[in-house]
Design a protein around this motif. Structure first.
Motif, PDB file in Angstrom:
ATOM      1  N   ASP A  15      -9.587  -0.329   3.183  1.00 38.87           N
ATOM      2  CA  ASP A  15      -9.431   1.123   3.270  1.00 38.87           C
ATOM      3  C   ASP A  15      -9.389   1.490   4.749  1.00 38.87           C
ATOM      4  N   SER A  52      -0.545   4.535   4.858  1.00 36.35           N
ATOM      5  CA  SER A  52      -1.783   3.751   4.896  1.00 36.35           C
ATOM      6  C   SER A  52      -1.867   2.947   6.189  1.00 36.35           C
ATOM      7  N   THR A  87      -5.167   0.818   1.918  1.00 38.79           N
ATOM      8  CA  THR A  87      -5.197   2.179   1.360  1.00 38.79           C
ATOM      9  C   THR A  87      -5.749   3.143   2.398  1.00 38.79           C
ATOM     10  N   ASP A 138       2.836   9.296  -4.549  1.00 39.09           N
ATOM     11  CA  ASP A 138       1.859   8.290  -4.998  1.00 39.09           C
ATOM     12  C   ASP A 138       1.881   8.181  -6.512  1.00 39.09           C
ATOM     13  N   GLY A 196       0.838  -1.198   0.000  1.00 41.90           N
ATOM     14  CA  GLY A 196       0.000   0.000   0.000  1.00 41.90           C
ATOM     15  C   GLY A 196       0.866   1.238   0.000  1.00 41.90           C
TER      16      GLY A 196
END
Ligand code: DC
Length: 233
Positions: A210, A22, A155, A189, A18
């Protein structure tokens, strides 16, 4: 395939990939500790290479020279009772320098080179030893351990990740600008996700979580449940 490789392949691996912030590092380390398994912080290898490159004045765009440095680099991860973890590069303690934003950004640049990733592949696979391995990174499930019985992709929104990083840096007494941090995280990212070799994408068989609205404990519990369901003891 060598006998050694076969033996290593029978050792269970949980991959946790990830973006930075995160929460994957926290959950991966805690899981390894909880299970009594080995732990691979693959980002630390890219960070160590970035430090070695800066120290030796190697151009961060020179993939060939960086790959040579990656092969030669002498690194050591230790846990000293009462003193926590320490990381050494060529015998020099670099634990704090390893974690700075400057090192993280340089690491993201060196990690974009195909030759560098190839040079670090075997070094990472050697961490796969009994009784098991928890591997933290970006391409653990896609490239380094594609046969892992459990792959997690963690994430969180860029703002949430910047918030966490901001708090962490403030606690360490580092003064940062929040807006700059969000911007830096977005740029990192973008670079990690768009590079040609081993971009930051979930493996097709990864379980995505998430963590934006979850506490560290909630993420850990979810991952532990997945381990119980998917990994043979
Ligand atoms: O997880 P980290 O922030 O310590 O990683 C530092 C950089 O290294 C990150 O920007 C991307 C790169 N990296 C990578 O490309 N592949 C990995 N498996 C781990 C890290």
């Amino acid at each position: 395939m060598h006998r050694h490789d076969k033996a290593a392949q029978s050792v269970a691996v949980v991959t946790i990939d990830g973006p930075s912030g995160s929460g994957k590092g926290t959950v991966a380390k805690r899981l390894a500790h909880h299970l009594g398994w080995h732990f691979l912080d693959s980002g630390a290898l890219y960070r160590l290479l970035a430090l070695a490159a800066i120290r030796d004045d190697i151009d961060l765009d020179d993939g060939r020279a960086l790959a040579r440095a990656a092969e030669d680099m002498d690194v050591c991860f230790t846990v000293q009772p009462g003193h926590g973890e320490a990381v050494y590069l060529e015998g020099e303690e670099v634990s704090r320098r390893l974690r700075t934003e400057k090192t993280g950004n340089a690491a993201s640049r060196v990690a974009a080179h195909k030759r560098v990733r190839r040079a670090l592949l075997e070094r990472q696979r050697l961490f796969r030893q009994a009784p098991g391995l928890v591997a933290d990174g970006r391409d653990m499930g896609t490239v380094v351990f594609p046969d892992a019985p459990l792959k997690v992709f963690l994430t969180a929104s860029a703002e949430e990740r910047a918030e966490r990083r901001y708090k962490q840096l403030n606690e360490q007494g580092v003064d940062v600008n929040f807006t700059d941090l969000v911007q830096e995280i977005r740029e990192r990212d973008e670079r990690d996700a768009s590079r040609k070799t081993a971009p930051l994408v979930p493996a097709p068989d990864a379980v995505q979580i998430d963590s934006s609205r979850l506490s560290a404990d909630e993420v850990f519990d979810k991952v532990l449940e997945l381990v119980r369901e998917n990994v043979q003891p």
